[in-house]
Scaffold this motif. Structure first.
Motif: not given
Length: 274
Positions: A76-93
């Motif tokens: 609701a706050l951020m564009p899809d680009l940012w959300v995908e980036r967030f998901i990938y960094y969560f996955y990496q961790s």
């Protein structure tokens, strides 16, 4: 308290999912402490599926319900680009951090310093937090800038700065617990046959060198053109986050001796429901 220290300029609306994720991530990290590798992998797969849009079942662990709420609030706050980036960094961790350190924790022996540094960059779980500064600044780096080798190298160094802060602040807790091996001080002791005092001094030096590398890269490479201000703000807000989490370490009860401040799971069959 940690969220407010790391991102003091967030609006109240922006702070809600950031707070939720802070609590969620800490709980996840503590809860997997006694989980098998298969359970950790299942947790990672399910969390990523939910972040990508899957709906948790009513009878699933509350951690999954919470993850769906975080996903919806960030979208609701951020564009899809940012959300995908967030998901990938969560996955990496999880994939390259928690899962790769697992066999060493089970064996109760640390890896070599070189391998430890490689894994620790991800197991400190800092990468998703760093990009929360893009919420605060209102500037989301475009993909070709975010993936630039200099930006990625600064992110690596900043992540390791927090890793070394964490290892230093958590040392008394981990020494009292007696079973933790994934700490820079312990690895240095093994690698170089150092006393505790000398290993701590070297750990401080490694932390300071890591921070110096971030500052040197940022000061020297100024070739981002129209996006230079975006990069400067990304580094600025990430730096505020680094200072904020360090101040949190100094005051929190989380790293009390023996781990009494941790959200350890109940040692029962309930652990299997994660």
């Amino acid at each position: 308290m940690c969220t407010a220290r790391m991102w003091p300029d967030l609006t109240y609306e922006q702070s809600i999912p950031c707070n939720r994720f802070m609590l969620q991530y800490v709980a996840l990290d503590d809860q997997v402490e006694h989980s098998s590798l298969e359970e950790i992998q299942q947790l990672r797969i399910r969390c990523v599926d939910i972040l990508k849009g899957a709906q948790p079942k009513e009878d699933e662990n509350a951690l999954y319900q919470h993850m769906a709420l975080i996903r919806d609030e960030f979208r609701a706050l951020m564009p899809d680009l940012w959300v995908e980036r967030f998901i990938y960094y969560f996955y990496q961790s999880f994939r390259y951090g928690i899962e790769l350190e697992y066999p060493y924790k089970i064996a109760e022996r640390p890896p070599s310093l070189t391998l430890f540094k490689t894994i620790r960059e991800y197991s400190v779980l800092m990468r998703p937090y760093l990009i929360l500064g893009e919420i605060e600044s209102g500037l989301v780096l475009p993909e070709h800038i975010f993936e630039h080798v200099v930006v990625q190298k600064m992110i690596s160094h900043m992540t390791l700065v927090v890793a070394w802060q964490n290892d230093i602040h958590s040392l008394p807790k981990e020494m009292a617990k007696g079973t933790e091996v994934f700490n820079l001080v312990f690895v240095l002791q093994q690698e170089y046959n150092l006393s505790l005092e000398d290993a701590c001094a070297q750990a401080f030096g490694i932390h300071n060198e890591e921070l110096a590398k971030v500052l040197a890269l940022h000061a020297e490479y100024r070739e981002f053109g129209e996006y230079q201000e975006h990069v400067d703000k990304f580094v600025y807000y990430a730096g505020v986050g680094l200072q904020g989490v360090n101040s949190f370490y100094l005051e929190t009860e989380r790293y009390q001796h023996g781990g009494v401040g941790f959200a350890w799971p109940e040692i029962s069959n309930d652990v299997k429901t994660i």
